[in-house]
Design a protein around this motif. Structure first.
Motif, PDB file in Angstrom:
ATOM      1  N   SER A 163       1.065  -1.321   0.306  1.00  0.00           N
ATOM      2  CA  SER A 163      -0.378   0.252  -0.177  1.00  0.00           C
ATOM      3  C   SER A 163       0.857   1.472   0.006  1.00  0.00           C
ATOM      4  N   PRO A 164       0.538   2.632  -0.644  1.00  0.00           N
ATOM      5  CA  PRO A 164       1.040   3.502  -0.255  1.00  0.00           C
ATOM      6  C   PRO A 164       1.861   3.812   1.138  1.00  0.00           C
ATOM      7  N   LYS A 165       0.855   3.613   2.299  1.00  0.00           N
ATOM      8  CA  LYS A 165       1.385   3.726   3.003  1.00  0.00           C
ATOM      9  C   LYS A 165       2.607   2.838   3.663  1.00  0.00           C
ATOM     10  N   GLU A 166       2.793   1.904   3.280  1.00  0.00           N
ATOM     11  CA  GLU A 166       4.159   0.985   3.503  1.00  0.00           C
ATOM     12  C   GLU A 166       5.200   1.415   2.922  1.00  0.00           C
ATOM     13  N   LYS A 167       4.785   1.671   1.191  1.00  0.00           N
ATOM     14  CA  LYS A 167       5.461   1.814   0.594  1.00  0.00           C
ATOM     15  C   LYS A 167       6.636   3.035   1.024  1.00  0.00           C
ATOM     16  N   ASN A 168       5.684   4.259   1.283  1.00  0.00           N
ATOM     17  CA  ASN A 168       6.438   5.433   2.529  1.00  0.00           C
ATOM     18  C   ASN A 168       7.169   4.920   3.963  1.00  0.00           C
ATOM     19  N   VAL A 169       7.049   3.968   4.694  1.00  0.00           N
ATOM     20  CA  VAL A 169       7.103   3.560   5.518  1.00  0.00           C
ATOM     21  C   VAL A 169       8.882   3.732   5.205  1.00  0.00           C
ATOM     22  N   GLU A 170       8.040   2.273   4.155  1.00  0.00           N
ATOM     23  CA  GLU A 170       9.963   1.482   4.015  1.00  0.00           C
ATOM     24  C   GLU A 170      10.750   1.991   3.338  1.00  0.00           C
ATOM     25  N   GLU A 171      10.404   3.345   2.559  1.00  0.00           N
ATOM     26  CA  GLU A 171      10.959   4.487   1.512  1.00  0.00           C
ATOM     27  C   GLU A 171      11.769   5.679   2.341  1.00  0.00           C
ATOM     28  N   GLU A 172      10.857   6.477   3.992  1.00  0.00           N
ATOM     29  CA  GLU A 172      11.913   6.600   4.430  1.00  0.00           C
ATOM     30  C   GLU A 172      13.061   5.706   5.358  1.00  0.00           C
ATOM     31  N   SER A 173      12.161   4.410   6.149  1.00  0.00           N
ATOM     32  CA  SER A 173      13.333   3.612   6.093  1.00  0.00           C
ATOM     33  C   SER A 173      14.555   3.625   5.530  1.00  0.00           C
ATOM     34  N   LEU A 174      14.889   3.568   5.017  1.00  0.00           N
ATOM     35  CA  LEU A 174      15.530   3.237   3.830  1.00  0.00           C
ATOM     36  C   LEU A 174      17.012   4.748   3.514  1.00  0.00           C
ATOM     37  N   TRP A 175      15.937   6.048   3.358  1.00  0.00           N
ATOM     38  CA  TRP A 175      16.697   6.708   3.459  1.00  0.00           C
ATOM     39  C   TRP A 175      17.112   7.405   4.860  1.00  0.00           C
ATOM     40  N   GLU A 176      16.566   6.996   5.541  1.00  0.00           N
ATOM     41  CA  GLU A 176      17.359   7.283   7.239  1.00  0.00           C
ATOM     42  C   GLU A 176      18.371   6.265   7.316  1.00  0.00           C
ATOM     43  N   GLN A 177      18.262   5.225   6.892  1.00  0.00           N
ATOM     44  CA  GLN A 177      19.426   4.592   6.482  1.00  0.00           C
ATOM     45  C   GLN A 177      20.631   5.318   6.273  1.00  0.00           C
ATOM     46  N   ARG A 178      20.322   5.830   4.434  1.00  0.00           N
ATOM     47  CA  ARG A 178      20.910   6.165   3.908  1.00  0.00           C
ATOM     48  C   ARG A 178      21.672   7.933   4.256  1.00  0.00           C
ATOM     49  N   PHE A 179      21.231   8.830   4.813  1.00  0.00           N
ATOM     50  CA  PHE A 179      21.519   9.394   5.258  1.00  0.00           C
ATOM     51  C   PHE A 179      22.321   9.265   6.457  1.00  0.00           C
ATOM     52  N   ASP A 180      22.192   8.022   7.776  1.00  0.00           N
ATOM     53  CA  ASP A 180      23.061   8.164   8.332  1.00  0.00           C
ATOM     54  C   ASP A 180      24.438   7.652   8.249  1.00  0.00           C
ATOM     55  N   GLU A 181      24.685   6.877   6.870  1.00  0.00           N
ATOM     56  CA  GLU A 181      25.707   6.295   6.405  1.00  0.00           C
ATOM     57  C   GLU A 181      26.611   7.613   5.684  1.00  0.00           C
ATOM     58  N   LEU A 182      25.291   9.096   5.361  1.00  0.00           N
ATOM     59  CA  LEU A 182      26.850   9.958   4.764  1.00  0.00           C
ATOM     60  C   LEU A 182      26.598  10.710   5.550  1.00  0.00           C
ATOM     61  N   CYS A 183      26.333  10.519   7.472  1.00  0.00           N
ATOM     62  CA  CYS A 183      27.284  11.405   8.873  1.00  0.00           C
ATOM     63  C   CYS A 183      27.937  10.634   9.260  1.00  0.00           C
ATOM     64  N   ALA A 184      27.752   9.110   8.815  1.00  0.00           N
ATOM     65  CA  ALA A 184      28.983   8.085   9.370  1.00  0.00           C
ATOM     66  C   ALA A 184      30.338   8.509   8.387  1.00  0.00           C
ATOM     67  N   PHE A 185      30.312   8.549   6.599  1.00  0.00           N
ATOM     68  CA  PHE A 185      30.715   9.017   5.670  1.00  0.00           C
ATOM     69  C   PHE A 185      31.561  10.305   6.690  1.00  0.00           C
ATOM     70  N   LYS A 186      30.753  11.941   6.397  1.00  0.00           N
ATOM     71  CA  LYS A 186      31.000  13.034   6.379  1.00  0.00           C
ATOM     72  C   LYS A 186      32.406  12.657   8.178  1.00  0.00           C
ATOM     73  N   ALA A 187      31.690  12.164   9.265  1.00  0.00           N
ATOM     74  CA  ALA A 187      32.213  11.995  10.562  1.00  0.00           C
ATOM     75  C   ALA A 187      34.126  11.779   9.940  1.00  0.00           C
ATOM     76  N   GLN A 188      33.588  10.761   9.788  1.00  0.00           N
ATOM     77  CA  GLN A 188      35.098   9.769   8.677  1.00  0.00           C
ATOM     78  C   GLN A 188      36.223  10.915   8.136  1.00  0.00           C
ATOM     79  N   ASN A 189      35.478  11.666   6.917  1.00  0.00           N
ATOM     80  CA  ASN A 189      36.425  12.272   6.101  1.00  0.00           C
ATOM     81  C   ASN A 189      36.005  13.983   6.454  1.00  0.00           C
ATOM     82  N   GLY A 190      35.572  14.135   7.179  1.00  0.00           N
ATOM     83  CA  GLY A 190      34.899  15.983   6.975  1.00  0.00           C
ATOM     84  C   GLY A 190      34.452  16.478   5.897  1.00  0.00           C
TER      85      GLY A 190
END
Length: 70
Positions: A16-43
């Motif tokens: 359903s669109p609602k389930e899809k949005n939840v999954e997309e938000e979760s994936l987006w947050e996961q990628r954002f966390d990866e980006l934050c870790a990248f920034k912490a390591q590389n500046g």
């Protein structure tokens, strides 16, 4: 003669669109966390899409930048 009961199969219909949005938000947050870790390591947040180690993160960053511009 009756046939044996069928196992319930998972629907091949999209979520359903609602389930899809939840999954997309979760994936987006996961990628954002990866980006934050990248920034912490590389500046910085200049992730290369050409580097095999950061390829998918780099592509995600490019897509985020492109969608921000539109």
């Amino acid at each position: 003669m009756s046939s044996p009961p069928r196992k319930k199969q998972r629907s091949s219909l999209p979520n359903s669109p609602k389930e899809k949005n939840v999954e997309e938000e979760s994936l987006w947050e996961q990628r954002f966390d990866e980006l934050c870790a990248f920034k912490a390591q590389n500046g910085h947040c200049n992730v290369s899409a050409l580097d095999a180690h950061t390829n998918s993160l780099g592509e995600w960053v490019m897509k985020q930048r492109a969608s921000f511009k539109t």
